[in-house]
Design a protein around this motif. Structure first.
Motif, PDB file in Angstrom:
ATOM      1  N   ARG A 162      32.336  25.128  52.213  1.00  0.00           N
ATOM      2  CA  ARG A 162      33.482  25.862  52.787  1.00  0.00           C
ATOM      3  C   ARG A 162      34.542  26.066  51.711  1.00  0.00           C
ATOM      4  NH1 ARG A 162      34.584  22.982  57.772  1.00  0.00           N
ATOM      5  NH2 ARG A 162      35.569  21.492  56.394  1.00  0.00           N
ATOM      6  N   GLN A 163      34.836  25.002  50.974  1.00  0.00           N
ATOM      7  CA  GLN A 163      35.824  25.111  49.894  1.00  0.00           C
ATOM      8  C   GLN A 163      35.325  26.058  48.807  1.00  0.00           C
ATOM      9  OE1 GLN A 163      36.247  21.038  48.652  1.00  0.00           O
ATOM     10  NE2 GLN A 163      37.831  20.593  50.156  1.00  0.00           N
ATOM     11  N   TYR A 164      34.034  25.963  48.511  1.00  0.00           N
ATOM     12  CA  TYR A 164      33.469  26.812  47.460  1.00  0.00           C
ATOM     13  C   TYR A 164      33.640  28.292  47.796  1.00  0.00           C
ATOM     14  CZ  TYR A 164      30.323  28.881  44.108  1.00  0.00           C
ATOM     15  OH  TYR A 164      29.825  29.665  43.107  1.00  0.00           O
ATOM     16  N   LEU A 165      33.330  28.642  49.058  1.00  0.00           N
ATOM     17  CA  LEU A 165      33.440  30.050  49.459  1.00  0.00           C
ATOM     18  C   LEU A 165      34.903  30.503  49.396  1.00  0.00           C
ATOM     19  CD1 LEU A 165      30.834  30.078  52.383  1.00  0.00           C
ATOM     20  CD2 LEU A 165      30.539  31.012  50.089  1.00  0.00           C
ATOM     21  N   ALA A 166      35.830  29.626  49.757  1.00  0.00           N
ATOM     22  CA  ALA A 166      37.256  29.978  49.662  1.00  0.00           C
ATOM     23  C   ALA A 166      37.656  30.163  48.197  1.00  0.00           C
ATOM     24  CB  ALA A 166      38.111  28.893  50.333  1.00  0.00           C
ATOM     25  N   SER A 167      37.096  29.337  47.311  1.00  0.00           N
ATOM     26  CA  SER A 167      37.403  29.474  45.880  1.00  0.00           C
ATOM     27  C   SER A 167      36.803  30.762  45.305  1.00  0.00           C
ATOM     28  CB  SER A 167      36.877  28.267  45.097  1.00  0.00           C
ATOM     29  OG  SER A 167      37.542  27.090  45.508  1.00  0.00           O
ATOM     30  N   LEU A 168      35.662  31.183  45.862  1.00  0.00           N
ATOM     31  CA  LEU A 168      35.090  32.469  45.422  1.00  0.00           C
ATOM     32  C   LEU A 168      36.055  33.602  45.770  1.00  0.00           C
ATOM     33  CD1 LEU A 168      31.278  32.603  46.348  1.00  0.00           C
ATOM     34  CD2 LEU A 168      32.314  32.198  44.113  1.00  0.00           C
ATOM     35  N   GLU A 169      36.612  33.528  46.994  1.00  0.00           N
ATOM     36  CA  GLU A 169      37.570  34.563  47.419  1.00  0.00           C
ATOM     37  C   GLU A 169      38.793  34.576  46.514  1.00  0.00           C
ATOM     38  OE1 GLU A 169      38.939  34.916  51.507  1.00  0.00           O
ATOM     39  OE2 GLU A 169      36.920  34.366  52.169  1.00  0.00           O
ATOM     40  N   LYS A 170      39.204  33.388  46.130  1.00  0.00           N
ATOM     41  CA  LYS A 170      40.371  33.281  45.258  1.00  0.00           C
ATOM     42  C   LYS A 170      40.106  34.001  43.928  1.00  0.00           C
ATOM     43  CE  LYS A 170      43.315  29.464  43.684  1.00  0.00           C
ATOM     44  NZ  LYS A 170      43.463  28.003  43.839  1.00  0.00           N
ATOM     45  N   VAL A 171      38.945  33.760  43.339  1.00  0.00           N
ATOM     46  CA  VAL A 171      38.618  34.388  42.052  1.00  0.00           C
ATOM     47  C   VAL A 171      38.361  35.887  42.242  1.00  0.00           C
ATOM     48  CG1 VAL A 171      36.902  34.443  40.196  1.00  0.00           C
ATOM     49  CG2 VAL A 171      37.775  32.262  41.018  1.00  0.00           C
ATOM     50  N   GLY A 181      39.928  37.810  44.056  1.00  0.00           N
ATOM     51  CA  GLY A 181      41.227  38.487  44.088  1.00  0.00           C
ATOM     52  C   GLY A 181      41.912  38.549  42.724  1.00  0.00           C
ATOM     53  N   MET A 182      41.307  37.982  41.699  1.00  0.00           N
ATOM     54  CA  MET A 182      41.940  37.972  40.371  1.00  0.00           C
ATOM     55  C   MET A 182      41.419  39.132  39.525  1.00  0.00           C
ATOM     56  SD  MET A 182      41.621  33.883  39.626  1.00  0.00           S
ATOM     57  CE  MET A 182      42.274  33.956  37.966  1.00  0.00           C
ATOM     58  N   ASP A 183      42.241  39.526  38.559  1.00  0.00           N
ATOM     59  CA  ASP A 183      41.854  40.613  37.658  1.00  0.00           C
ATOM     60  C   ASP A 183      41.148  39.992  36.447  1.00  0.00           C
ATOM     61  OD1 ASP A 183      41.634  42.973  36.405  1.00  0.00           O
ATOM     62  OD2 ASP A 183      43.775  43.280  36.029  1.00  0.00           O
ATOM     63  N   ILE A 184      39.806  40.095  36.421  1.00  0.00           N
ATOM     64  CA  ILE A 184      39.029  39.427  35.366  1.00  0.00           C
ATOM     65  C   ILE A 184      38.108  40.451  34.696  1.00  0.00           C
ATOM     66  CG2 ILE A 184      37.298  37.641  34.874  1.00  0.00           C
ATOM     67  CD1 ILE A 184      38.316  36.287  37.523  1.00  0.00           C
ATOM     68  N   SER A 185      38.183  40.547  33.379  1.00  0.00           N
ATOM     69  CA  SER A 185      37.246  41.458  32.716  1.00  0.00           C
ATOM     70  C   SER A 185      36.143  40.693  31.994  1.00  0.00           C
ATOM     71  CB  SER A 185      37.980  42.388  31.745  1.00  0.00           C
ATOM     72  OG  SER A 185      38.687  41.617  30.816  1.00  0.00           O
ATOM     73  N   LEU A 186      36.352  39.405  31.772  1.00  0.00           N
ATOM     74  CA  LEU A 186      35.307  38.610  31.105  1.00  0.00           C
ATOM     75  C   LEU A 186      35.347  37.174  31.628  1.00  0.00           C
ATOM     76  CD1 LEU A 186      33.134  38.446  28.866  1.00  0.00           C
ATOM     77  CD2 LEU A 186      34.951  37.770  27.295  1.00  0.00           C
ATOM     78  N   LEU A 187      34.170  36.726  32.054  1.00  0.00           N
ATOM     79  CA  LEU A 187      34.049  35.364  32.566  1.00  0.00           C
ATOM     80  C   LEU A 187      33.252  34.548  31.557  1.00  0.00           C
ATOM     81  CD1 LEU A 187      34.349  34.077  35.660  1.00  0.00           C
ATOM     82  CD2 LEU A 187      31.884  34.115  35.455  1.00  0.00           C
ATOM     83  N   LEU A 188      33.803  33.397  31.166  1.00  0.00           N
ATOM     84  CA  LEU A 188      33.109  32.526  30.217  1.00  0.00           C
ATOM     85  C   LEU A 188      32.725  31.246  30.958  1.00  0.00           C
ATOM     86  CD1 LEU A 188      35.403  33.124  27.108  1.00  0.00           C
ATOM     87  CD2 LEU A 188      33.151  34.104  27.565  1.00  0.00           C
TER      88      LEU A 188
END
Ligand SMILES: [Zn+2]
Ligand SMILES: [Zn+2]
Length: 337
Positions: A214-223, A225-232
């Motif tokens: 449940r927390q993981y899915l909420a954290s996915l939503e959080k990310v 909503g962020m402006d990310i062009s590169l994930l490391l």
């Protein structure tokens, strides 16, 4: 070298004796020179980190700060050793700090939980001794500074932000660099592997609750909503289509939840029984990971009223709710083994 990375971000891959094969460590050559994660505590990992830095013109003593995404040995294992060599302070989320320090004490409770979820005793023993022996690949942290959600991580020329993303581990932090839209994701998001929402029990009294997925899915939503062009990420290749990756993970978990409903339509089952139907032939530690994931799904299905749990000879047994039963197609025996 990772393409399109600013030339002061150096990615060094360090070997680990697990299926993911290597952990990514990032050395940031901007004052204060910062290491993101450290790899496990083995001589090989230490030597390869040293060599990786030397090949790029640095030394371990160049490290002025260590920031840790989370408290799994493949990420923090060498932190204490590097800190004692370089004098670099260590930064970590307080929850992870506490977990690293208490993990060996918590194994008795973990054993109770695994037995309660139907894992045979011999497998529980093996999984626990695997976890115990793996802890040798990480030095417990002593002095550390805490980072919480939103805290700044200042460099002379830029400021990163800590982003709390509980799920894979309850105090996991991602590190965000807003100007370049870069996110260091630890194990929250990986390119080729679905991060496991590793079992985390909330509370020590019945009924236990397993909030990781449940927390993981909420954290996915959080990310999302962020402006990310590169994930490391902490393992494997970098990711550019972060929203696509997250959509794929939502779909994966949705599909898995429906498969669990189908499995439960065949009769009441423990989390272990379900894990065995989903992933057969797993070695004991992977059974633990499989049960972790299943418990995450069961918790969400329970919240939605689609399933129920009842105790049967000190084991938690799951069944479809009355409503779900009427839509289930076929049913076999209803006994809990
Ligand atoms: Zn991890
Ligand atoms: Zn990892």
């Amino acid at each position: 070298m990772t393409p399109h990375l600013p030339d002061f971000i150096h990615k060094i891959e360090l070997p680990i004796p697990f299926p993911l094969k290597a952990t990514n460590v990032f050395f940031i050559d901007r004052p204060p020179r910062t290491l993101v994660d450290t790899g496990i505590k083995t001589d090989l990992s230490f030597q390869l980190l040293e060599k990786g830095l030397e090949d790029r013109g640095f030394r371990l003593e160049s490290v002025e700060r260590i920031v840790l995404t989370h408290g799994h040995i493949d990420h923090y294992g060498l932190a204490k050793r590097i800190a004692s060599l370089s004098g670099a302070p260590i930064y970590i989320h307080p929850v992870e700090y506490g977990r690293i320090r208490s993990i060996l004490h918590a194994l008795g409770f973990l054993k109770t939980i695994l037995l309660r979820n139907g894992i045979p005793e011999v497998m529980v023993k093996e999984a626990i001794s695997y976890i115990e022996s793996a802890q040798r690949m990480g030095d417990p942290l002593e002095e550390a500074f805490f980072l919480n959600d939103g805290d700044p991580i200042p460099f002379q020329s830029m400021t990163w932000r800590a982003v709390h993303c509980p799920g894979h581990s309850p105090g996991l932090l991602c590190f965000y660099w807003p100007e370049e839209k870069i996110l260091f994701s630890g194990d929250h998001l990986l390119k080729e592997v679905t991060p496991n929402p590793i079992l985390n029990v909330s509370g020590t009294t019945l009924p236990y609750s397993y909030p990781s997925l449940r927390q993981y899915l909420a954290s996915l939503e959080k990310v999302e909503g962020m402006d990310i062009s590169l994930l490391l990420p902490g393992h494997g290749e970098e990711v550019r289509d972060v929203k696509g990756l997250i959509q794929g993970l939502y779909a994966h978990h949705q599909e898995r939840m429906e498969r669990i409903i189908t499995i439960l339509a065949g009769g009441d089952k423990t989390a272990f029984d379900i894990a065995m139907e989903l992933f057969s032939g797993l070695p004991p530690f992977d059974v633990f990971l499989g049960v972790s994931e299943v418990l995450g799904h069961l918790e969400i299905l329970k919240d939605k009223g689609r399933i129920r749990v009842k105790e049967n000879e000190e084991r938690d047994c799951y069944s479809l709710s009355a409503e779900e039963t009427t839509v289930a197609m076929a049913r076999n025996g209803m006994n809990c083994h």
